[in-house]
Design a protein around this motif. Sequence first.
Motif, PDB file in Angstrom:
ATOM      1  N   GLN A 372       0.858  -1.181   0.000  1.00 21.10           N
ATOM      2  CA  GLN A 372       0.000   0.000   0.000  1.00 21.10           C
ATOM      3  C   GLN A 372       0.893   1.229   0.000  1.00 21.10           C
ATOM      4  O   GLN A 372       2.048   1.163   0.426  1.00 21.10           O
ATOM      5  CB  GLN A 372      -0.950   0.006   1.196  1.00 21.10           C
ATOM      6  CG  GLN A 372      -0.295   0.138   2.555  1.00 21.10           C
ATOM      7  CD  GLN A 372      -1.328   0.297   3.660  1.00 21.10           C
ATOM      8  OE1 GLN A 372      -2.398   0.861   3.448  1.00 21.10           O
ATOM      9  NE2 GLN A 372      -1.022  -0.202   4.848  1.00 21.10           N
ATOM     10  N   TYR A 382       3.724  -5.679   3.312  1.00 23.29           N
ATOM     11  CA  TYR A 382       3.591  -6.596   4.440  1.00 23.29           C
ATOM     12  C   TYR A 382       3.722  -8.031   3.939  1.00 23.29           C
ATOM     13  O   TYR A 382       3.257  -8.369   2.843  1.00 23.29           O
ATOM     14  CB  TYR A 382       2.240  -6.429   5.124  1.00 23.29           C
ATOM     15  CG  TYR A 382       2.009  -5.065   5.711  1.00 23.29           C
ATOM     16  CD1 TYR A 382       2.374  -4.770   7.023  1.00 23.29           C
ATOM     17  CD2 TYR A 382       1.414  -4.053   4.964  1.00 23.29           C
ATOM     18  CE1 TYR A 382       2.155  -3.523   7.574  1.00 23.29           C
ATOM     19  CE2 TYR A 382       1.188  -2.798   5.504  1.00 23.29           C
ATOM     20  CZ  TYR A 382       1.563  -2.539   6.807  1.00 23.29           C
ATOM     21  OH  TYR A 382       1.341  -1.294   7.344  1.00 23.29           O
ATOM     22  N   LYS A 394       7.501  -6.170   7.721  1.00 23.75           N
ATOM     23  CA  LYS A 394       7.094  -4.972   6.982  1.00 23.75           C
ATOM     24  C   LYS A 394       8.316  -4.365   6.302  1.00 23.75           C
ATOM     25  O   LYS A 394       9.383  -4.242   6.907  1.00 23.75           O
ATOM     26  CB  LYS A 394       6.450  -3.950   7.922  1.00 23.75           C
ATOM     27  CG  LYS A 394       6.021  -2.653   7.219  1.00 23.75           C
ATOM     28  CD  LYS A 394       5.210  -1.750   8.126  1.00 23.75           C
ATOM     29  CE  LYS A 394       6.054  -0.985   9.116  1.00 23.75           C
ATOM     30  NZ  LYS A 394       5.265   0.051   9.835  1.00 23.75           N
ATOM     31  N   VAL A 484      -1.256 -11.615   4.154  1.00 24.13           N
ATOM     32  CA  VAL A 484      -1.365 -10.360   4.896  1.00 24.13           C
ATOM     33  C   VAL A 484      -1.895  -9.316   3.921  1.00 24.13           C
ATOM     34  O   VAL A 484      -1.272  -9.054   2.893  1.00 24.13           O
ATOM     35  CB  VAL A 484      -0.007  -9.910   5.463  1.00 24.13           C
ATOM     36  CG1 VAL A 484      -0.182  -8.667   6.326  1.00 24.13           C
ATOM     37  CG2 VAL A 484       0.645 -11.025   6.257  1.00 24.13           C
ATOM     38  N   GLU A 485      -3.039  -8.730   4.229  1.00 27.76           N
ATOM     39  CA  GLU A 485      -3.714  -7.869   3.255  1.00 27.76           C
ATOM     40  C   GLU A 485      -4.141  -6.553   3.894  1.00 27.76           C
ATOM     41  O   GLU A 485      -4.903  -6.543   4.863  1.00 27.76           O
ATOM     42  CB  GLU A 485      -4.952  -8.591   2.719  1.00 27.76           C
ATOM     43  CG  GLU A 485      -5.696  -7.831   1.652  1.00 27.76           C
ATOM     44  CD  GLU A 485      -5.192  -8.113   0.246  1.00 27.76           C
ATOM     45  OE1 GLU A 485      -5.530  -7.343  -0.659  1.00 27.76           O
ATOM     46  OE2 GLU A 485      -4.478  -9.113   0.064  1.00 27.76           O
ATOM     47  N   PRO A 486      -3.677  -5.404   3.371  1.00 23.28           N
ATOM     48  CA  PRO A 486      -4.182  -4.111   3.847  1.00 23.28           C
ATOM     49  C   PRO A 486      -5.534  -3.793   3.203  1.00 23.28           C
ATOM     50  O   PRO A 486      -5.737  -4.061   2.013  1.00 23.28           O
ATOM     51  CB  PRO A 486      -3.109  -3.108   3.384  1.00 23.28           C
ATOM     52  CG  PRO A 486      -2.011  -3.921   2.776  1.00 23.28           C
ATOM     53  CD  PRO A 486      -2.589  -5.241   2.411  1.00 23.28           C
ATOM     54  N   VAL A 493      -4.621  -3.580   8.498  1.00 20.65           N
ATOM     55  CA  VAL A 493      -3.930  -4.733   7.930  1.00 20.65           C
ATOM     56  C   VAL A 493      -4.464  -6.004   8.585  1.00 20.65           C
ATOM     57  O   VAL A 493      -4.625  -6.060   9.812  1.00 20.65           O
ATOM     58  CB  VAL A 493      -2.409  -4.611   8.143  1.00 20.65           C
ATOM     59  CG1 VAL A 493      -1.683  -5.809   7.547  1.00 20.65           C
ATOM     60  CG2 VAL A 493      -1.888  -3.313   7.522  1.00 20.65           C
ATOM     61  N   PRO A 532       1.522   3.899   7.862  1.00 23.94           N
ATOM     62  CA  PRO A 532       2.139   2.586   7.662  1.00 23.94           C
ATOM     63  C   PRO A 532       3.660   2.595   7.783  1.00 23.94           C
ATOM     64  O   PRO A 532       4.266   1.528   7.901  1.00 23.94           O
ATOM     65  CB  PRO A 532       1.714   2.204   6.237  1.00 23.94           C
ATOM     66  CG  PRO A 532       0.547   3.068   5.926  1.00 23.94           C
ATOM     67  CD  PRO A 532       0.778   4.340   6.679  1.00 23.94           C
TER      68      PRO A 532
END
Length: 676
Positions: A372, A382, A394, A484-486, A493, A532
């Motif tokens: 992102q 991520y 990260k 892992v998904e924002p 997240v 972030p």
Amino acid sequence: MTIAPESRRLLTVLPMTGRTHGSRSASVCHWKCADACARPDENTSGTERFVDVARQALQRRASRRSVLAGTVAGAALAGLSGIAPAAAAPRPRVAVGSTGAFGFTAIDPVGNTVDDVTVPAGWRWHPIIAWGDPVEAGAPAWDPQNQSAEAQKKQFGYNNDYLDVVPFRGNGNRGLLVANHEYTNDELMFPDYGTTDEAARLRNLETAMYAHGMSVVEVKRRGKGAPWEALRRSRYNRRITLDTQFVLDGPAAGSPLLRTSEDPTGTRVFGTLNNCAGSTTPWGTVLSGEENVDQYFTGPTDPTAREARYGLNTAGRGWGAVQSRFDLRNTATRNEPNRFNWVVELDPENPDEAPVKHTAMGRFKHEGAHVQIAPSGHAVAYSGDDNRFDYLYKFVSRDTFREGPSQAARRHNKTLLSDGDLYVARFVGDGLADGEYDGTGTWLPLVVDGRSMVPGMSVEEVLVYTRVAADTVGATGLDRPEDVEPSPVSGFVYIACTNNTRRTGAQTDEANPRANNKDGHVIELREDAGDPTGRTFTWTILLLCGDPEDESVLTYFGGWDGPVSPISCPDNLAFDDAGNLWVSTDGQPGTIGYNDGLYLVPVEGPERGRVQQFLAVPTGAETCGPQVKAQDGYVLVAVQHPGDFGDASYANPRSTFPYDGVFAGARPACIQVLPA
């Protein structure tokens, strides 16, 4: 069903026979992750997991709001302190109703015997491309009885995982389908699997090797609402295989740790392996995570501690008989494994451009990587390390994203993952007095401003042996952090922790509250101040997965107290345009008794946590690579290892998906789900 002789031989030798977890057969464990559960944990660092902090908090106070009373707090105390939980009233088994992006009615859970893709009323599914279909020019039609490495190099690979259709230059009816090919199930692929003929054995072995990698296929449709169709002739179509040259870039490129006799520069490597999840970047490239690559190497007979941390103590698949670089008993190739386990970046629009492996993002068993753009313009990625007791990472780019459609901006953005800062997460629980499994966290620095932040390790060592660096700084081990998904709406997240049946009661904490965690959970992480690039965050558990009717299992669904679809073993995550989370599963036939599927989970508003099942895949299959295109009105899913059961073989298939009449057995395939 009669078990073929070759399947009998397989069943007698596989280490996980009779010891599998979830839905996985012994053959899935063997081919997918090299019998990881039959081997010692790769993380033996003894890193603190904050057990005492959580235990003291639970002993001080365990009062919860009514949604959690007697279930979450009580079961947590049972896990940590031996106090029996109060009984909880069972919830209805299915979340029936219309909600979310498509307004569908949740399907009933589908049992293990249903060999079909099950979708809601008013929907249909359509196959786009399957294993063996021609991709590159000159590819022969697929012939399951006459497979070869030369044919497979130009045909769609096996066990597709990550999947997306990247829009093609503003044309909504043309796109480039990109798919990963994670691994192969050799006993389901070849009619003579297990042959004693050495030439045939090597032929099958080499064919399976070239069924790994990635595929790019141009697709078109007649208009919105019409299905995608794969084009057999396109200059963009290509297979990425063990013959494809990759560029190693970033701070570790050229390091002695990456050099071999075949590549004394340490900057070029052929092929990508065990490509699991991935993502499409804001600049239109595709990221792919290299995961369980240790299974392809024989030896070494005397692994170092750092090599053992990456699982390099296996017998391998015998690939060294075809390419010597996979035999680590040869000292000239000892560094070859270090050239895998990276995040790979592929530009589907440039078929002549070498894909890149980004050393700046660290080396571990990447499930995938998701980017992102921060308010500052930095690209933040991520990634989870899919292993028991391993970590969340990260990456923050050194340079910033450039807006606009120009080629100059795109060329710049394609360099963003080549340099930057790398962190690993530490989770701290705040006790249960607030009625939540939640707390705060810190991003522990590994590499910042081009300098190692890990005592005793150089930048190159941190990036090549990132797991060891994370052990050293005291990261928090999670229950197999996979995708892992924002969220594209909130920026929060979400981390899918698939399961961990090795976690004991003494090892539980607020971020991993269940011993013998067979069902897995999903963590929601919120970066402090919405930044972030920052160093601190807060977190809470969104889902403690399982069947709510099973009173022996601690479950929680984001505070929702109504009906839910039972769900287990969350794996891949996706978001629709409205910010709803979608969860695909891998392993639930053996935990809650239903085929794996894809589930809608609202994360905001009054329906937060209301799990509803959208589809189920056929028997023996895993749900992979979901893409939810709400504005376009369709969903993409990769159906992986259909029909994979312990007694299945080429001669005795347990599935016939995708039911095309070409092959009596099953073929992994990419499908599209549309309104009927």
